[in-house]
Each structure stands twice: as C-alpha cells, then as structure tokens.
Motif scaffolding. Sequence first.
Motif, PDB file in Angstrom:
ATOM      1  N   PHE A 172     -16.186 -19.624  18.252  1.00  0.00           N
ATOM      2  CA  PHE A 172     -16.404 -19.846  17.171  1.00  0.00           C
ATOM      3  C   PHE A 172     -15.677 -20.025  15.592  1.00  0.00           C
ATOM      4  O   PHE A 172     -14.778 -19.287  15.433  1.00  0.00           O
ATOM      5  N   PRO A 173     -15.511 -21.720  15.635  1.00  0.00           N
ATOM      6  CA  PRO A 173     -14.905 -22.549  15.219  1.00  0.00           C
ATOM      7  C   PRO A 173     -15.049 -21.959  13.430  1.00  0.00           C
ATOM      8  O   PRO A 173     -16.185 -21.617  12.982  1.00  0.00           O
ATOM      9  N   PRO A 211     -27.748 -11.076  11.555  1.00  0.00           N
ATOM     10  CA  PRO A 211     -28.311 -11.589  12.355  1.00  0.00           C
ATOM     11  C   PRO A 211     -27.534 -11.602  13.624  1.00  0.00           C
ATOM     12  O   PRO A 211     -26.331 -11.907  13.826  1.00  0.00           O
ATOM     13  N   ALA A 212     -28.010 -11.622  15.316  1.00  0.00           N
ATOM     14  CA  ALA A 212     -26.961 -11.603  16.576  1.00  0.00           C
ATOM     15  C   ALA A 212     -25.960 -12.261  16.184  1.00  0.00           C
ATOM     16  O   ALA A 212     -24.796 -11.996  16.760  1.00  0.00           O
ATOM     17  N   ALA A 213     -26.260 -13.749  16.489  1.00  0.00           N
ATOM     18  CA  ALA A 213     -25.588 -14.665  16.494  1.00  0.00           C
ATOM     19  C   ALA A 213     -23.997 -14.188  15.880  1.00  0.00           C
ATOM     20  O   ALA A 213     -23.142 -14.709  15.815  1.00  0.00           O
ATOM     21  N   ILE A 214     -24.319 -13.991  13.881  1.00  0.00           N
ATOM     22  CA  ILE A 214     -23.326 -13.956  13.061  1.00  0.00           C
ATOM     23  C   ILE A 214     -22.700 -12.445  13.609  1.00  0.00           C
ATOM     24  O   ILE A 214     -21.588 -12.923  13.121  1.00  0.00           O
ATOM     25  N   LEU A 215     -23.039 -12.178  13.697  1.00  0.00           N
ATOM     26  CA  LEU A 215     -22.409 -10.654  14.832  1.00  0.00           C
ATOM     27  C   LEU A 215     -21.842 -10.502  15.286  1.00  0.00           C
ATOM     28  O   LEU A 215     -20.217 -10.321  15.551  1.00  0.00           O
ATOM     29  N   ALA A 216     -22.360 -11.423  16.162  1.00  0.00           N
ATOM     30  CA  ALA A 216     -21.235 -11.858  17.524  1.00  0.00           C
ATOM     31  C   ALA A 216     -19.632 -13.004  16.787  1.00  0.00           C
ATOM     32  O   ALA A 216     -18.619 -12.240  17.509  1.00  0.00           O
ATOM     33  N   ALA A 217     -20.066 -13.353  16.333  1.00  0.00           N
ATOM     34  CA  ALA A 217     -18.952 -14.289  15.081  1.00  0.00           C
ATOM     35  C   ALA A 217     -18.077 -13.586  14.815  1.00  0.00           C
ATOM     36  O   ALA A 217     -16.074 -13.411  14.778  1.00  0.00           O
ATOM     37  N   LYS A 218     -18.762 -12.557  13.998  1.00  0.00           N
ATOM     38  CA  LYS A 218     -17.705 -11.566  13.078  1.00  0.00           C
ATOM     39  C   LYS A 218     -16.841 -10.593  14.457  1.00  0.00           C
ATOM     40  O   LYS A 218     -16.026 -10.282  13.650  1.00  0.00           O
ATOM     41  N   THR A 219     -17.659 -10.224  15.043  1.00  0.00           N
ATOM     42  CA  THR A 219     -16.960  -8.940  15.841  1.00  0.00           C
ATOM     43  C   THR A 219     -15.501  -9.672  16.641  1.00  0.00           C
ATOM     44  O   THR A 219     -14.273  -8.898  16.734  1.00  0.00           O
ATOM     45  N   ALA A 220     -16.245 -10.851  16.818  1.00  0.00           N
ATOM     46  CA  ALA A 220     -14.952 -11.642  17.408  1.00  0.00           C
ATOM     47  C   ALA A 220     -13.870 -11.904  17.182  1.00  0.00           C
ATOM     48  O   ALA A 220     -12.392 -12.155  17.182  1.00  0.00           O
ATOM     49  N   ILE A 221     -14.238 -12.483  15.201  1.00  0.00           N
ATOM     50  CA  ILE A 221     -12.871 -12.839  14.838  1.00  0.00           C
ATOM     51  C   ILE A 221     -11.942 -11.959  14.511  1.00  0.00           C
ATOM     52  O   ILE A 221     -11.158 -11.570  14.366  1.00  0.00           O
ATOM     53  N   GLN A 222     -12.642 -10.141  14.323  1.00  0.00           N
ATOM     54  CA  GLN A 222     -12.372  -9.506  13.934  1.00  0.00           C
ATOM     55  C   GLN A 222     -11.292  -8.409  14.687  1.00  0.00           C
ATOM     56  O   GLN A 222     -10.474  -7.776  14.409  1.00  0.00           O
ATOM     57  N   SER A 223     -11.605  -8.903  15.997  1.00  0.00           N
ATOM     58  CA  SER A 223     -10.493  -8.214  17.082  1.00  0.00           C
ATOM     59  C   SER A 223      -9.231  -9.195  17.710  1.00  0.00           C
ATOM     60  O   SER A 223      -8.800  -8.457  17.975  1.00  0.00           O
ATOM     61  N   ARG A 224      -9.114  -9.933  16.365  1.00  0.00           N
ATOM     62  CA  ARG A 224      -7.732 -10.798  16.828  1.00  0.00           C
ATOM     63  C   ARG A 224      -6.580  -9.482  15.820  1.00  0.00           C
ATOM     64  O   ARG A 224      -7.145  -8.752  15.464  1.00  0.00           O
ATOM     65  N   THR A 225      -5.663  -9.978  16.687  1.00  0.00           N
ATOM     66  CA  THR A 225      -4.712  -8.760  17.000  1.00  0.00           C
ATOM     67  C   THR A 225      -4.025  -9.270  14.840  1.00  0.00           C
ATOM     68  O   THR A 225      -3.681  -8.210  13.841  1.00  0.00           O
ATOM     69  N   ASP A 226      -3.966 -10.695  14.000  1.00  0.00           N
ATOM     70  CA  ASP A 226      -4.065 -10.991  12.851  1.00  0.00           C
ATOM     71  C   ASP A 226      -4.835 -10.197  11.692  1.00  0.00           C
ATOM     72  O   ASP A 226      -4.166  -9.360  11.110  1.00  0.00           O
TER      73      ASP A 226
END
Length: 346
Positions: A41-42, A216-231
């Motif tokens: 997810f760039p 949308p599922a694709a946007i939610l997947a990207a958002k969830t992945a990025i929000q899981s960063r330690t930062d």
Amino acid sequence: MTFVLLPRLRYLLFGVVIVSLAALAGAVYQAERTAAYLAAFPPPGRMISANGVNLHLYCMGSGSPTLILEAGLGENVLSWYPVHAKLAQTMRVCAYDRPGLGWSDPMDAAIQPDEVAENLHALLHNAGIAPPFVLLGHSRGGIYVRAFYHRFPEQTQGIVLVDSTHELGPMHDYPYAIWDYRKQAMQIAIAEPLSRLGVVRLLGIADADRRPSLLPAAILAAKTAIQSRTDTAHAVVNEIAVMRQGLDSATPPPDSLGNLPLLVLTAGNLVDPDIVAREAASAGKDVEAEKVLAEIQQADQDDLAPLSSHSRHIVVGNSGHFIMQDQADEFAIAVRDFVKEGRPGF
C-alpha cells in the motif's frame, strides 16, 4: 535447599527464554508486516520534507482557493476517501498525514497545535501550494485548523469545522471526562509497546473503523494496515498527552475568528437525546451519563459557531462523528457551496 531452588530457577529461566523468544518473534513479525504492507500500500500522494520530517500530502483537483483537509485523532488521508474526489471535481483538495500517522514519518515528542500549524504551513510551502486556503478540520483537527488561522490569518480564507473538538469540552463539564481521558491514555500507552511486538496488528486492535465500514474493502484494508504501524500508536499517545492538558481549569476558551467565513457541521446522532439514549441502552452504557455528554456536545458545537460573525451552523441528520463518511453527498454539497460563497466578493 539448593536442590529445591535449582528446579525453580530452571523453570524461571525457561520462562524468561520463552517470553524473550516470543517478543523477538513478535518484533520480527511487526517489522516484516510493516515493510510488506508499506510495499503493498504505497502512499497515494507525495512525500514532502517539512521542518525535517517527511510528511505525506495527497492532492486532487485544481483551482483556488485550496481546500486543506485536517484529519482527527489517529486518522489519515484515507478517512476522507468518500468525499476527496467529490470535492476535487470543483476545486483543489489536499489531505495530509500528521507526523507518525498514515504514511508520514514519526516525531518523538508531542507537538502543540501551534506546531501542527507550523508543520502544515511548511508542508504547503515546500509543495508549492500557494494560499489562500480554506481549512477543514474533523474532530481534533478542528483545533489544529483554528491554530493555523491564528498563526497565518492572511493565508486563511475560511474554516469548516466537522464535528470539531472544543478546547474546553467536554473536559470541564462532563463528570467522567478525567477518567475517560486517563483510561484512553493508559489503553493507548499499553497498545504502543504491544504494537512493537506485533500484537496490535495480529489482533486488529488498531482497526477503529466501524463494522460494517462505509469505506470500500480495498481502502479499509489499506487504512487498517497503515494504522497498525508502531508509529501510529506513538503518535496517538503524543496527541492524547497534549489533549489532556485541556483538563486544566486554566485552559482558555477558543479564540475569536473575527469575521472569517466559518461553517460548523455537527453530527446529528450525537446530539439527539433520543438517539443517544437508544444507542447507550443498546450498548449497555449509562444512559443518563451519555445524555449529559450529548447535551455538552450540543453546547460545545453551539459555542463554536459564534466564534465568527460570519458563520453558518448545520446539524447533519442521520450521521455519526464521521460526517464525511455517513453523509458524503450532503457533506460535499455543503462544503462546495461554502467554498464558492467564501471566494472574494462573498
């Protein structure tokens, strides 16, 4: 005695080794997944250096003034997905990620609203985006856009507050505010070290979006992945630390905006006592306490509109806190009309 202690010592050492190996495995998992998700997810926008930090800026459309989207606590540019392209049909619209959120690089220390404003100003300048700006702030972002105006009034053509946080409320009037903020801070503080070990990502703790989500599922997947960063966890801890300073009774009220064009959008579901009572009962919450909170929310929103002598206040029905997702079409129309009317000659 020696023969009794040795087995216990072995068990203790064995436990330490197991925990250490699990922690190491978790850290490796978190690092590997973070790298994989960043590759998968760039950033949809550009990375721009601002005050020594690389910040993510995502712009669409063209024209002047430029609408700047300031997200709420822990959110990133994808929270604007339902309205970003809609608004960009008639104007240039830029969303960005504060340090540590979305795709932006982290900062170690907590930053005050004035510093958020300085970072945003440097970001826009370095990206070649010239004023004037109409600033749109959701939730905590409402405080940041007001800080930008007070720091750079000559560059600000208007402000839109989307269910904005109030500098004083509900902290001073809500009897449970202090405990709620402390509890939230403790939960996030625990989540931060757990995120380093991959537990937050593994359990989906950072996924704060509602289910079913309107994204949308694709946007939610990207958002969830990025929000899981330690930062992200670290950035939220820092923002809550600054927010808790508002618990001080000496906190000043929000400053006047003079005659700056101002649009206040309030989430109807959060101030309607019947809806609040029904939702509280359904969730097993204290109905009376939630109704008090709704009254304070209404008072806070009513208090924000008179900050400018040139304001409009709209209570958006059938909408929760994320108005831009719950009522995307109504949101886009209201903002487009506001920006059009607020251009020179308004």
